[in-house]
Each structure stands twice: as structure tokens, then as C-alpha cells.
Design an enzyme around this catalytic site. Structure first.
Site, PDB file in Angstrom:
ATOM      1  N   ASP A  14      -9.258  64.765  84.175  1.00  0.00           N
ATOM      2  CA  ASP A  14      -9.457  64.982  82.745  1.00  0.00           C
ATOM      3  C   ASP A  14      -8.155  65.507  82.152  1.00  0.00           C
ATOM      4  O   ASP A  14      -7.649  66.556  82.580  1.00  0.00           O
ATOM      5  CB  ASP A  14     -10.598  65.990  82.522  1.00  0.00           C
ATOM      6  N   ASP A 112      -9.234  59.735  77.949  1.00  0.00           N
ATOM      7  CA  ASP A 112      -8.524  60.810  78.646  1.00  0.00           C
ATOM      8  C   ASP A 112      -9.177  61.268  79.946  1.00  0.00           C
ATOM      9  O   ASP A 112      -8.846  62.337  80.464  1.00  0.00           O
ATOM     10  CB  ASP A 112      -8.353  62.020  77.716  1.00  0.00           C
ATOM     11  N   GLU A 113     -10.096  60.469  80.496  1.00  0.00           N
ATOM     12  CA  GLU A 113     -10.692  60.879  81.763  1.00  0.00           C
ATOM     13  C   GLU A 113     -11.065  59.665  82.610  1.00  0.00           C
ATOM     14  O   GLU A 113     -11.342  58.582  82.097  1.00  0.00           O
ATOM     15  CB  GLU A 113     -11.906  61.781  81.548  1.00  0.00           C
TER      16      GLU A 113
END
Length: 364
Positions: A14, A112-113
Site C-alpha cells: 500500500d 496505490d495498492e
């Protein structure tokens, strides 16, 4: 997937405060300031929300999803920036390309992960920790951004773990530590238990994951239906979902930003060779062949160019990647110093395991 020891190890990565971190990277003068990314606060009269904010802004009570007007009241002197999705998507694609190189199975779940499954290449948690540290170092070295990683037996625990020690965290939860790790946490830490479900659980006297884990599953089913079973399983650390690609992989690439700008052809050849090795290792592990080779260059003044060449036939040949990339490089040699080089392949075709191609043999 299970590794040879029979254990299943999953990584969840993350990025830390992604939108605001990208903005600070692009504008170094913002470092250390409370940065809020979202809509225009309009002097405290704005009607939008905070998309994300820097950790300096979080210390002032600002958080994602908060009305932008409230954020402005908490800190009118913060730096307020509009969302730049095009920029964040470009940075995300580059970062995910870096991470994908390390994965046997890779599942990006948002900008974003991502989840990482290393399958048979990881045999124990010690090796998984070393890999997680390597990934974190590569993301920071290549992209100037920090990330947090959770290492655990399955996806849900890995995701909770990645959020446990932010920013720049690395949290490991081994099978024997699952209950000790999860039990004290608030039920909101379980993905999917949101603002509508939490009050209903509170009414049942359930506030922690441990309380949810020990609850009567039939009572949960009577209140929440099938979701009650899922919540009970997750609270007990049970998650059978595998890491899998959500969509077809369209390209594989990697790039390197140098500590010092380079122009020496021998250095350039060496870096192209190293980048080729990484790309070829990835497509070999994923059983792809390719038709297009792409080169990316960035000069010392940040001018950035990409060039690509599509082959007549698809291949898995490593030397074809290197020679094609070097051929594309000739256009830029002698025109300045380089701060970044990147190599990629696209127009991918999936191979059956064990399948060989005469065209590849003839090119060797």
C-alpha cells in the site's frame, strides 16, 4: 498459492498517502507541509471532500473522505491541491511495473495498492521479509516514494497488516500469531465492515475483531445473512481467496533512475542488459511471449521520450529485447546525459506451460 513447505504467504503493498506523496515528490518545496489533495476549499465554503492528505495534515485531524470545508477550518494554512488523476495514474503504472517484476501472481486492486504472490520462489517468512524489504527499497529508489507492506498467510491479514505501521512500515503476521494480532483491533479494520455495518455490530456488543471471531455465527447469519458467515471467517483470519490478475497483463517493463547521470555507451549497454534481464525473467515466469519492445529515456533536464518497435512475429528471446532496445537507443546517443532508462515489452501472448516455438529456436 502454497509454497513448497505447505504454507501460503501473501504480500499486500500500500503506497503511503499516495496522491499527496506524488505531489510532494513533484514539488519538493512542499515537503514537511500539511498538503491536502481534493476539491477547492473555496475559503471554507467548498462542498467537496478530501481525497488524501499528507501525514503532516493528518496530525492536524484531517483525513480522507472529510468534507473539504471542515479540513479548511482545521487548517486554513494547509496547501490545498486539486486532484491530478492523469499524473497519479502515470506514476501508479510505473510503480506497479516495478512491483510486478517480483511477483509470480500479481493483483492490482487500486491505483496505490496490490497483492503479491511469489508462489514457489518463497519458502519461508524469513525469505518473504527479505523480499518485502527489497521491494520497498526498489520503490523508493526508483520512484522516490515510500510504501507499507503486510506479509501474512492470506489476503485479508496481509491487507490489515500493511495498514498497521504506516508510513513506510513492514508488518509480518505468521500463522501462529493471527489471533493475537487481530483480536484487539476494532472491527472497522476488517475490509468491508463499513459505517453501515459497524453500528449494527455495536448493538450486538461487538466492537473488536476478537469479539466478532468468538460470536455465534448463527446469530450473525440471522442479522446479516451470508455476510455474517464471511465476517466471522475474516475475523478468525480465514480467507481462501487467491491472488489473481483482474485483467489481462498488457505489458511488462522496468526502469532505473541513476544516482549520477550517464552518457558513456558502455554504461548504457550495461544498464540496458540489466533491465532486459529483469523483463525477460518476468515474462518467462508468467509464460508470455511478446511482439513489441519499448525503450524509455529521460535526459538530465527531465526531457522524456519513449520509442517502440513491433516485430514481425512474437518471441520469448531475451537477446531480441536487448538488441531492439539498443537499436532504439541509437537515436539518443550523443545528445546529452541520461538520468533514467527503461525497457519494456508489450503485445503479449500467453504460452502454455512447456510449449516451445521453432521461431524462438531459430533466433538463438
Amino acid at each position: 498459492m502454497k509454497n513448497p513447505s505447505g504454507e501460503r504467504i501473501t504480500l499486500h503493498l500500500d503506497m503511503d498517502s499516495f496522491y499527496s506523496a506524488v505531489e510532494v515528490r513533484e514539488q519538493p518545496e512542499l515537503k514537511g507541509l500539511p498538503v491536502v489533495v481534493g476539491s477547492d476549499p473555496k475559503g471554507g465554503m467548498g462542498r467537496g471532500v478530501v481525497s488524501t492528505c499528507s501525514y503532516e495534515a493528518r496530525e492536524l485531524g484531517i483525513h480522507s473522505g472529510m468534507p473539504i470545508s471542515k479540513a479548511y477550518r482545521l487548517c486554513p494554512d494547509a496547501v490545498y491541491l486539486r486532484v491530478n488523476l492523469k499524473l497519479y495514474k502515470e506514476v501508479s503504472e510505473s510503480i506497479m511495473g516495478t512491483i510486478r517484476i517480483f511477483a509470480d501472481r500479481f493483483q492490482q486492486v487500486s491505483v496505490d495498492e496490490a497483492y503479491i504472490d511469489v508462489g514457489d520462489s518463497i519458502n519461508d517468512y524469513h525469505s518473504a521479509i527479505l523480499l518485502a524489504r527489497k521491494i520497498k527499497n526498489e520503490v523508493f529508489r526508483l520512484h522516490g516514494l515510500t510504501c507499507s507492506i503486510g506479509v501474512a498467510p492470506n489476503k485479508v491479514i496481509a491487507k490489515i497488516a500493511s495498514d498497521h505501521n504506516k508510513p513506510d512500515g513492514l508488518t509480518v503476521v505468521k500463522p501462529e500469531d493471527i489471533q493475537e494480532f487481530l483480536s484487539p483491533m476494532h472491527i472497522s479494520k476488517i475490509p468491508g465492515i463499513g459505517t453501515k455495518t459497524q453500528p449494527l455490530l455495536h448493538e450486538m456488543g461487538i466492537e473488536t475483531i476478537g469479539q466478532l471471531a468468538s460470536s455465534d455465527v448463527q446469530l450473525l447469519i440471522s442479522r446479516f445473512g451470508k455476510s455474517g458467515v464471511v465476517m466471522h471467517q475474516l475475523a478468525n483470519g480465514i480467507d481462501m481467496r487467491e491472488v489473481k490478475e483482474r485483467e489481462e497483463v498488457k505489458s511488462v517493463s522496468t526502469e532505473d533512475t541513476f544516482d549520477e547521470d550517464i552518457s558513456d555507451p558502455l554504461q548504457i549497454d550495461r544498464y540496458i542488459h540489466e533491465l532486459t534481464e529483469k523483463v525477460h525473467e518476468s515474462i518467462t515466469r508468467k509464460h508470455f511471449r511478446f511482439r513489441t519492445v519499448t525503450l524509455k529515456v529521460r535526459f538530465e533536464d527531465f526531457r522524456t521520450y519513449t520509442r517502440a518497435k513491433t516485430l514481425h512475429t512474437a518471441t520469448t528471446d531475451k537477446e531480441t529485447i536487448r538488441k531492439t532496445a539498443m537499436g532504439l537507443m541509437e537515436e539518443f546517443l550523443g545528445k546529452g546525459r541520461f538520468r533514467l532508462l527503461g525497457v519494456g515489452v508489450s503485445k503479449l501472448e500467453k504460452l502454455d506451460k512447456g510449449q516451445t516455438y521453432l521461431t524462438d529456436y531459430l533466433q538463438q
